[in-house]
Design a protein around this motif. Structure first.
Motif, PDB file in Angstrom:
ATOM      1  N   ALA A  31       0.833  -1.208   0.000  1.00  0.00           N
ATOM      2  CA  ALA A  31       0.000   0.000   0.000  1.00  0.00           C
ATOM      3  C   ALA A  31       0.867   1.257   0.000  1.00  0.00           C
ATOM      4  CB  ALA A  31      -0.931  -0.010   1.213  1.00  0.00           C
ATOM      5  N   ARG A  32       1.935   1.246   0.784  1.00  0.00           N
ATOM      6  CA  ARG A  32       2.848   2.383   0.811  1.00  0.00           C
ATOM      7  C   ARG A  32       3.546   2.547  -0.533  1.00  0.00           C
ATOM      8  NH1 ARG A  32       3.314   6.364   4.827  1.00  0.00           N
ATOM      9  NH2 ARG A  32       2.646   5.489   6.794  1.00  0.00           N
ATOM     10  N   ARG A  33       3.936   1.436  -1.107  1.00  0.00           N
ATOM     11  CA  ARG A  33       4.585   1.496  -2.431  1.00  0.00           C
ATOM     12  C   ARG A  33       3.650   2.108  -3.457  1.00  0.00           C
ATOM     13  NH1 ARG A  33       4.520  -4.040  -5.126  1.00  0.00           N
ATOM     14  NH2 ARG A  33       2.389  -3.253  -5.447  1.00  0.00           N
ATOM     15  N   ASP A  34       2.408   1.635  -3.485  1.00  0.00           N
ATOM     16  CA  ASP A  34       1.452   2.137  -4.471  1.00  0.00           C
ATOM     17  C   ASP A  34       1.137   3.608  -4.245  1.00  0.00           C
ATOM     18  OD1 ASP A  34       1.471  -0.400  -5.484  1.00  0.00           O
ATOM     19  OD2 ASP A  34      -0.539  -0.933  -4.796  1.00  0.00           O
ATOM     20  N   ALA A  35       1.063   4.014  -2.971  1.00  0.00           N
ATOM     21  CA  ALA A  35       0.818   5.430  -2.676  1.00  0.00           C
ATOM     22  C   ALA A  35       1.972   6.289  -3.175  1.00  0.00           C
ATOM     23  CB  ALA A  35       0.627   5.623  -1.171  1.00  0.00           C
ATOM     24  N   ALA A  36       3.197   5.788  -3.015  1.00  0.00           N
ATOM     25  CA  ALA A  36       4.364   6.532  -3.494  1.00  0.00           C
ATOM     26  C   ALA A  36       4.361   6.639  -5.008  1.00  0.00           C
ATOM     27  CB  ALA A  36       5.642   5.853  -3.014  1.00  0.00           C
ATOM     28  N   LEU A  37       3.964   5.580  -5.695  1.00  0.00           N
ATOM     29  CA  LEU A  37       3.890   5.598  -7.152  1.00  0.00           C
ATOM     30  C   LEU A  37       2.853   6.600  -7.631  1.00  0.00           C
ATOM     31  CD1 LEU A  37       4.099   1.758  -7.810  1.00  0.00           C
ATOM     32  CD2 LEU A  37       5.802   3.444  -8.532  1.00  0.00           C
ATOM     33  N   ARG A  38       1.680   6.581  -7.020  1.00  0.00           N
ATOM     34  CA  ARG A  38       0.621   7.503  -7.438  1.00  0.00           C
ATOM     35  C   ARG A  38       0.992   8.951  -7.136  1.00  0.00           C
ATOM     36  NH1 ARG A  38      -3.026   3.001  -5.866  1.00  0.00           N
ATOM     37  NH2 ARG A  38      -4.015   2.312  -7.799  1.00  0.00           N
ATOM     38  N   GLU A  39       1.698   9.160  -6.034  1.00  0.00           N
ATOM     39  CA  GLU A  39       2.148  10.512  -5.717  1.00  0.00           C
ATOM     40  C   GLU A  39       3.115  11.013  -6.777  1.00  0.00           C
ATOM     41  OE1 GLU A  39       2.557  14.045  -3.417  1.00  0.00           O
ATOM     42  OE2 GLU A  39       1.085  12.414  -3.356  1.00  0.00           O
ATOM     43  N   ALA A  40       3.965  10.117  -7.278  1.00  0.00           N
ATOM     44  CA  ALA A  40       4.990  10.515  -8.248  1.00  0.00           C
ATOM     45  C   ALA A  40       4.408  10.835  -9.621  1.00  0.00           C
ATOM     46  CB  ALA A  40       6.030   9.406  -8.380  1.00  0.00           C
ATOM     47  N   ILE A  41       3.302  10.197  -9.989  1.00  0.00           N
ATOM     48  CA  ILE A  41       2.790  10.357 -11.354  1.00  0.00           C
ATOM     49  C   ILE A  41       1.599  11.303 -11.449  1.00  0.00           C
ATOM     50  CG2 ILE A  41       3.574   8.055 -11.993  1.00  0.00           C
ATOM     51  CD1 ILE A  41       0.687   7.081 -11.841  1.00  0.00           C
ATOM     52  N   LYS A  42       1.249  11.960 -10.363  1.00  0.00           N
ATOM     53  CA  LYS A  42       0.002  12.727 -10.385  1.00  0.00           C
ATOM     54  C   LYS A  42       0.148  14.169 -10.845  1.00  0.00           C
ATOM     55  CE  LYS A  42      -0.192  14.534  -5.664  1.00  0.00           C
ATOM     56  NZ  LYS A  42      -0.939  14.492  -4.396  1.00  0.00           N
ATOM     57  N   TYR A  43       1.371  14.654 -11.038  1.00  0.00           N
ATOM     58  CA  TYR A  43       1.547  16.084 -11.281  1.00  0.00           C
ATOM     59  C   TYR A  43       1.457  16.449 -12.756  1.00  0.00           C
ATOM     60  CZ  TYR A  43       3.034  15.949  -6.469  1.00  0.00           C
ATOM     61  OH  TYR A  43       3.072  15.751  -5.113  1.00  0.00           O
ATOM     62  N   ARG A  44       0.468  17.237 -13.075  1.00  0.00           N
ATOM     63  CA  ARG A  44       0.284  17.704 -14.451  1.00  0.00           C
ATOM     64  C   ARG A  44       1.474  18.565 -14.866  1.00  0.00           C
ATOM     65  NH1 ARG A  44      -5.331  20.348 -15.843  1.00  0.00           N
ATOM     66  NH2 ARG A  44      -5.873  18.141 -15.828  1.00  0.00           N
ATOM     67  N   GLY A  45       1.998  18.272 -16.047  1.00  0.00           N
ATOM     68  CA  GLY A  45       3.131  19.025 -16.564  1.00  0.00           C
ATOM     69  C   GLY A  45       4.478  18.526 -16.092  1.00  0.00           C
ATOM     70  N   VAL A  46       4.497  17.463 -15.288  1.00  0.00           N
ATOM     71  CA  VAL A  46       5.758  16.937 -14.751  1.00  0.00           C
ATOM     72  C   VAL A  46       5.883  15.468 -15.147  1.00  0.00           C
ATOM     73  CG1 VAL A  46       7.169  16.588 -12.698  1.00  0.00           C
ATOM     74  CG2 VAL A  46       5.542  18.495 -12.787  1.00  0.00           C
ATOM     75  N   PRO A  47       6.668  15.135 -16.169  1.00  0.00           N
ATOM     76  CA  PRO A  47       6.834  13.739 -16.580  1.00  0.00           C
ATOM     77  C   PRO A  47       7.463  12.917 -15.458  1.00  0.00           C
ATOM     78  CG  PRO A  47       7.674  15.239 -18.252  1.00  0.00           C
ATOM     79  CD  PRO A  47       7.425  16.059 -17.026  1.00  0.00           C
ATOM     80  N   ALA A  48       7.113  11.638 -15.404  1.00  0.00           N
ATOM     81  CA  ALA A  48       7.668  10.742 -14.392  1.00  0.00           C
ATOM     82  C   ALA A  48       7.941   9.385 -15.015  1.00  0.00           C
ATOM     83  CB  ALA A  48       6.709  10.591 -13.218  1.00  0.00           C
ATOM     84  N   GLU A  49       9.018   8.739 -14.582  1.00  0.00           N
ATOM     85  CA  GLU A  49       9.391   7.409 -15.061  1.00  0.00           C
ATOM     86  C   GLU A  49       9.937   6.619 -13.876  1.00  0.00           C
ATOM     87  OE1 GLU A  49      10.260   4.805 -18.641  1.00  0.00           O
ATOM     88  OE2 GLU A  49       9.109   6.647 -18.357  1.00  0.00           O
ATOM     89  N   LEU A  50       9.216   5.574 -13.487  1.00  0.00           N
ATOM     90  CA  LEU A  50       9.631   4.755 -12.362  1.00  0.00           C
ATOM     91  C   LEU A  50       9.651   3.285 -12.760  1.00  0.00           C
ATOM     92  CD1 LEU A  50       7.375   7.059 -11.100  1.00  0.00           C
ATOM     93  CD2 LEU A  50       8.580   6.293  -9.052  1.00  0.00           C
ATOM     94  N   VAL A  51      10.481   2.526 -12.074  1.00  0.00           N
ATOM     95  CA  VAL A  51      10.517   1.077 -12.214  1.00  0.00           C
ATOM     96  C   VAL A  51      10.209   0.504 -10.839  1.00  0.00           C
ATOM     97  CG1 VAL A  51      11.960  -0.928 -12.715  1.00  0.00           C
ATOM     98  CG2 VAL A  51      12.169   1.134 -14.103  1.00  0.00           C
TER      99      VAL A  51
END
Length: 277
Positions: free
Chosen positions: A225-245
């Motif tokens: 759950a913490r991992r998924d929350a961190a992923l969603r936090e990273a990809i939610k910003y409009r205008g800010v590209p994100a790339e995670l593995v």
């Protein structure tokens, strides 16, 4: 008169650095500056005179927060501290305002500016202060300890349902971030390593001395759950590209968006990405 002018100048400098606002007009015969009201859900108490007092209150409530830095101004007080919430080290940026120097509308405007925009922040607030909680899932615990409320980030156009996560493999998992860093190094590089206050590792991808290096942040998470929350936090910003593995209990955030596919293949994970639109 000179002492008063110096005090006014000092307050202006402090507030400019902290909130990009100015309280200088409070020292002149001008009306109260216009601004944004503090959200109505924010309780009027407790109030504090310094950020250090907020840190003490957190400790008295059972949420010890180790101070990294603090500074008191004429009109405001700030501190950064690190607490452990549900096994996660969480950095908190505390801002306290002197109501005799800073108006409520100025505090409200500062709150609004932090909660909106591309890098909108999650805050905990009450009285004459607020805290930027760097790990939003931890904000309710901080708010409970201080009898405050959570003010979620807004205005960034993010919706969890709009950015669903892919199927994430349950393995591999890691016990130490250094081992994850070694595996990333064998794939796309991970040199000039630095461990952050919250236990993540920052490093540079590419090859040492090649001139093509770029940043990466490696984090282990205590629960899915913490991992998924961190992923969603990273990809939610409009205008800010994100790339995670990601896979198992870890995430790797890559500044070089061309490396995601290779890192995912070599580390047995999947890519979670957002193009910023």
């Amino acid at each position: 008169m000179k002492d008063r002018a110096a005090s006014a100048a000092g307050a202006c400098l402090a507030l400019s650095a902290l909130t990009a606002l100015t309280a200088c007009s409070r020292f002149e015969s001008h009306p109260e500056p216009s601004g944004t009201a503090i959200p109505s859900i924010v309780p009027s108490k407790p109030t504090y005179t310094t950020a250090k007092a907020v840190v003490r209150a957190m400790g008295e409530a059972g949420l010890d927060c180790a101070t990294v830095r603090s500074r008191d101004y004429d009109g405001s007080s700030t501190a950064d501290c690190v607490a452990t919430v549900d096994g996660v080290k969480v950095e908190n940026e505390i801002s306290v305002f002197d109501p005799d120097v800073v108006s409520k509308s100025e505090i409200g405007t500062s709150i609004e500016s932090r909660r909106t925009g591309a890098y909108a922040q999650t805050l905990v607030a009450a009285g004459n202060w607020y805290i930027r909680v760097m790990d939003p899932p931890s904000a309710p615990a901080v708010a409970k300890a201080l009898h405050a409320v959570v003010l979620d980030a807004k205005g960034n156009g993010s919706k969890t349902s709009k950015y669903p996560l892919p199927g994430i493999p349950s393995a591999p998992t890691y016990k130490k971030a250094d081992v994850l860093a070694d595996d990333l190094a064998a794939s796309v590089g991970c040199f000039q390593r630095e461990t952050t206050r919250t236990g993540s590792i920052k490093c540079e991808t590419g090859k040492l001395g090649s001139g093509d290096s770029n940043c990466a942040v490696l984090t282990l998470h205590p629960t899915r759950a913490r991992r998924d929350a961190a992923l969603r936090e990273a990809i939610k910003y409009r205008g800010v590209p994100a790339e995670l593995v990601t896979a198992g209990n870890w995430t790797v955030s890559l500044c070089d968006t061309t490396l995601g596919a290779k890192a995912a293949r070599d580390l047995g994970g999947v890519v979670v990405a957002y193009d910023g639109r």
